[in-house]
Scaffold this motif. Sequence first.
Motif, short mmCIF file in Angstrom:
data_model
loop_
_atom_site.label_atom_id
_atom_site.label_comp_id
_atom_site.label_asym_id
_atom_site.label_seq_id
_atom_site.Cartn_x
_atom_site.Cartn_y
_atom_site.Cartn_z
N ARG A 1 8.43 -1.83 -0.48
CA ARG A 1 8.71 -2.45 -1.78
C ARG A 1 8.73 -1.34 -2.81
NH1 ARG A 1 4.93 -7.42 -0.75
NH2 ARG A 1 6.23 -8.47 0.78
N ARG A 2 9.77 -1.33 -3.61
CA ARG A 2 9.94 -0.27 -4.62
C ARG A 2 9.30 -0.66 -5.94
NH1 ARG A 2 13.43 3.57 -2.94
NH2 ARG A 2 14.89 3.03 -1.31
N VAL B 1 0.86 -1.18 0.00
CA VAL B 1 0.00 0.00 0.00
C VAL B 1 0.90 1.23 0.00
CG1 VAL B 1 -1.83 1.24 1.22
CG2 VAL B 1 -1.73 -1.27 1.32
N SER B 2 0.63 2.16 -0.88
CA SER B 2 1.45 3.37 -0.97
C SER B 2 1.21 4.27 0.24
CB SER B 2 1.15 4.14 -2.25
OG SER B 2 -0.14 4.74 -2.17
N ALA B 3 2.19 5.09 0.54
CA ALA B 3 2.06 6.05 1.63
C ALA B 3 0.91 7.01 1.36
CB ALA B 3 3.36 6.81 1.82
N GLU B 4 0.71 7.36 0.10
CA GLU B 4 -0.39 8.26 -0.25
C GLU B 4 -1.74 7.64 0.10
OE1 GLU B 4 1.94 7.25 -2.53
OE2 GLU B 4 3.14 9.06 -2.76
N VAL B 5 -1.92 6.36 -0.21
CA VAL B 5 -3.18 5.68 0.09
C VAL B 5 -3.38 5.58 1.60
CG1 VAL B 5 -4.40 3.46 -0.07
CG2 VAL B 5 -3.31 4.45 -2.09
N LEU B 6 -2.32 5.24 2.33
CA LEU B 6 -2.41 5.15 3.79
C LEU B 6 -2.79 6.50 4.38
CD1 LEU B 6 0.73 2.98 4.60
CD2 LEU B 6 -1.67 2.27 4.79
N ALA B 7 -2.13 7.56 3.91
CA ALA B 7 -2.39 8.90 4.42
C ALA B 7 -3.83 9.31 4.14
CB ALA B 7 -1.42 9.90 3.79
#
Length: 152
Positions: free
Chosen positions: A58-59, A26-32
């Motif tokens: 994970r990149r 999950v991307s940081a943007e989605v979590l935020a």
Amino acid sequence: MRISAKADYAVRASIELAAVTDGAPVSAEVLASAQDVPHRFLEAILRDLRRDGIVASRRGVGGGYVLARPADRITVADVVRAVDGPLVYVRDQRPSDLDYSGSAASLLHVWVALRANVRAVLAQVTLADLAAGAVPEELRRLVDDEEAWENP
């Protein structure tokens, strides 16, 4: 006792990761966005969580963050310690490092008892519990006490 915004955001983001059933990053943007947390602040928090082995990153395309171990093996205490250090400080010191004398000597026992109780609560609640919408029965009994919700 105060829970910092950093600790609150870290726990909330970690619960979001625990709720992912397919294990996909999950991307940081989605979590935020999911938890209405400032994105840049969350990025710094996720670095702390990664450093302490709570999350892994994970990149690349489809990259993001995942829990570094099963959600039922990560407690709220683990997450709070990863971003804020020891659970209870007194004047920026651990209670066990303090030394009081005279009539205040017994105050040290109060601070150590506070730390033990905070640890007893936070160390028994896992991310899996929270992602499932549950808390252990012992905590449920504390929460069910009407006085727990009052601020005297």
